[in-house]
Design an enzyme around this catalytic site. Structure first.
Site, PDB file in Angstrom:
ATOM      1  N   VAL A  95      44.056  -4.105  49.343  1.00 31.28           N
ATOM      2  CA  VAL A  95      43.911  -2.690  49.710  1.00 31.28           C
ATOM      3  C   VAL A  95      45.284  -2.100  50.025  1.00 31.28           C
ATOM      4  O   VAL A  95      46.003  -2.571  50.905  1.00 31.28           O
ATOM      5  CB  VAL A  95      42.966  -2.529  50.930  1.00 31.28           C
ATOM      6  CG1 VAL A  95      42.839  -1.056  51.304  1.00 31.28           C
ATOM      7  CG2 VAL A  95      41.608  -3.145  50.642  1.00 31.28           C
ATOM      8  N   LYS A  96      45.614  -1.062  49.258  1.00 30.02           N
ATOM      9  CA  LYS A  96      46.923  -0.433  49.410  1.00 30.02           C
ATOM     10  C   LYS A  96      46.789   0.737  50.383  1.00 30.02           C
ATOM     11  O   LYS A  96      45.978   1.647  50.182  1.00 30.02           O
ATOM     12  CB  LYS A  96      47.381   0.053  48.036  1.00 30.02           C
ATOM     13  CG  LYS A  96      48.868   0.123  47.869  1.00 30.02           C
ATOM     14  CD  LYS A  96      49.179   0.390  46.410  1.00 30.02           C
ATOM     15  CE  LYS A  96      50.640   0.550  46.173  1.00 30.02           C
ATOM     16  NZ  LYS A  96      50.909   1.106  44.850  1.00 30.02           N
ATOM     17  N   VAL A  97      47.595   0.706  51.433  1.00 30.98           N
ATOM     18  CA  VAL A  97      47.469   1.667  52.538  1.00 30.98           C
ATOM     19  C   VAL A  97      48.830   2.327  52.777  1.00 30.98           C
ATOM     20  O   VAL A  97      49.844   1.629  52.841  1.00 30.98           O
ATOM     21  CB  VAL A  97      47.019   0.932  53.836  1.00 30.98           C
ATOM     22  CG1 VAL A  97      46.857   1.906  54.992  1.00 30.98           C
ATOM     23  CG2 VAL A  97      45.739   0.143  53.601  1.00 30.98           C
TER      24      VAL A  97
END
Ligand code: E4P
Length: 235
Positions: free
Chosen positions: A103-105
């Site tokens: 998950v890219k945050v």
């Protein structure tokens, strides 16, 4: 203290090979890079997804799944929400899509809180839009799996993108942080070489920059000579 010569510290601190990701949402390019046999993963972002014309939640989710079916390694999928609850909701949905999803945050206050939440739950993360050592420190403190410093965008404003990679690599080694330094916003082949020298754990690159590594005029000249010498005798 760390030695200022990067080469001498590699043997002591590096437990794994440098990883190679492709930075695109284009399925043909991902297949081409994967077929080379050197690809370790994929990074995407909302701009790269838009470039491929992928819109609507269902299509976006299906596209991530299609990428995971092509490659074996990690696939970064970025949240759109910027509020804590939204980032958690989107991130959990993305992580549930496929075990390869990371998950890219974004590097914002709510993002750091979300990365800590995901780390505690065993969900892997890539902290994106990182432009300083201080931001990389926060990402590591929150236990991000990857931190993505954007070197090309720093170079664009006359800052030293590769210099930032060096600083973060040194800081993480000094303190023993496990967050992997994922050099992003790579614009050309020389950037990849510079990131190798700086000790990045991962470089995510456009296909053209990866293919650029193949090129050397002496290879072309040498091959032409070998083949013509062979043909002289063998027809
Ligand atoms: C990847 O994770 C980044 O989103 C990407 O490398 C950004 O690249 P750009 O600066 O060329 O848009």
């Amino acid at each position: 203290m760390l030695c200022s010569c990067k080469c001498s510290i590699f043997a002591d601190i590096k437990q794994f090979d440098m990883k190679f990701f492709i930075d695109t949402a284009n399925l043909d390019q991902i297949r081409e890079a994967y077929d080379l046999g050197v690809l370790d993963g994929v990074t995407t972002n909302p701009s790269l997804m838009a470039k491929e014309g992928i819109k609507g939640t269902e299509n976006i989710m299906n596209h991530y799944k299609a990428i995971c079916e092509i490659v074996d390694g990690d696939v970064s999928a970025e949240v759109i929400a910027t509020d804590y609850e939204g980032i958690i909701r989107e991130g959990e949905a993305l992580a549930a899509l496929h075990p390869q999803i990371v998950v890219k945050v974004p590097m914002i206050k709510e993002g750091i809180k979300a990365i800590r939440y995901f780390s505690n739950k065993g969900i892997r993360t890539n902290c994106t839009l990182v432009f300083s050592t201080g931001q990389a420190l926060l990402a590591a403190k929150a236990d991000a799996t990857y931190v993505s410093p954007f070197i090309g965008r720093l170079d664009d404003i006359s800052s030293n993108g590769v210099g930032l990679i060096e600083e973060i690599v040194d800081m993480y080694a000094f303190y023993g942080f496990e967050t992997q330094v994922l050099a992003a916003s790579i614009r050309h082949t020389q950037h990849i070489i510079d990131c190798v020298k700086a000790g990045a754990d991962v470089a995510t690159c456009p296909l053209e920059s990866i293919l650029g590594l193949l090129k050397h005029p002496l290879t072309d000249i040498g091959l032409e000579k070998f083949l013509s010498d062979y043909k002289k005798l063998n027809g």
